[in-house]
Write a protein that holds these residues in place. Sequence first.
Motif, PDB file in Angstrom:
ATOM      1  N   TYR A  96      46.358  42.962  38.321  1.00 19.80           N
ATOM      2  CA  TYR A  96      47.039  41.685  38.145  1.00 19.80           C
ATOM      3  C   TYR A  96      46.401  40.507  38.866  1.00 19.80           C
ATOM      4  O   TYR A  96      46.705  39.360  38.571  1.00 19.80           O
ATOM      5  N   ARG A  98      42.885  39.160  41.724  1.00 17.57           N
ATOM      6  CA  ARG A  98      41.727  39.399  42.587  1.00 17.57           C
ATOM      7  C   ARG A  98      41.788  38.369  43.705  1.00 17.57           C
ATOM      8  O   ARG A  98      41.982  37.186  43.447  1.00 17.57           O
ATOM      9  N   PRO A 149      51.318  46.781  45.799  1.00 17.55           N
ATOM     10  CA  PRO A 149      51.143  48.229  45.747  1.00 17.55           C
ATOM     11  C   PRO A 149      51.839  48.905  46.928  1.00 17.55           C
ATOM     12  O   PRO A 149      51.903  48.347  48.015  1.00 17.55           O
ATOM     13  N   GLU A 182      40.999  42.050  47.430  1.00 15.70           N
ATOM     14  CA  GLU A 182      41.885  42.853  46.594  1.00 15.70           C
ATOM     15  C   GLU A 182      41.446  42.705  45.154  1.00 15.70           C
ATOM     16  O   GLU A 182      41.282  41.583  44.668  1.00 15.70           O
ATOM     17  N   ASP A 183      41.247  43.814  44.522  1.00 16.61           N
ATOM     18  CA  ASP A 183      41.017  43.860  43.085  1.00 16.61           C
ATOM     19  C   ASP A 183      42.097  44.753  42.508  1.00 16.61           C
ATOM     20  O   ASP A 183      42.143  45.940  42.812  1.00 16.61           O
ATOM     21  N   SER A 184      42.987  44.175  41.730  1.00 14.13           N
ATOM     22  CA  SER A 184      44.030  44.981  41.103  1.00 14.13           C
ATOM     23  C   SER A 184      44.113  44.602  39.632  1.00 14.13           C
ATOM     24  O   SER A 184      43.394  43.722  39.165  1.00 14.13           O
TER      25      SER A 184
END
Length: 137
Positions: free
Chosen positions: A105, A107, A136, A101-103
């Motif tokens: 807020y 990783r 998300p 996950e890369d967001s």
Amino acid sequence: MSAYVEHANITVADLDQAIVFLQTAVPEFTVRHQGQNRYRWCHIGTEHSYIALQEVVERTEPDRTPYVDVGINHIGIVVDDSHAVEQRLLAAGYRANELSEDSAYRRRVYFFDPSGTEWEFIEYFSADPAQRNHYPE
């Protein structure tokens, strides 16, 4: 005082391999103590929290006793630099899970140790709990 997780206890196939995996991912983890009773075990981590590892006990008969069989879904460890963890583990030949996950807020990267246990390494980019815990839709 706020509640926090002090440790997780998992059974692994090979204690020495598990120690190498964790110290490759997080070099500042040290073996706080280790011993032998019915099985080999150790506590590895920091002075504030740790992972309790115990080696699976070989047996010929099925055993329903807790703490005997290998098993857990995954364990999440917060790190300062998820890219550095990822590079160290890949360079050492560990297998990554395609999940990541890369967001804005955080990783997250996931790897398997030699026992097949999955480990999640999380780097947060915000100190705001609402952002750190954002999911998300």
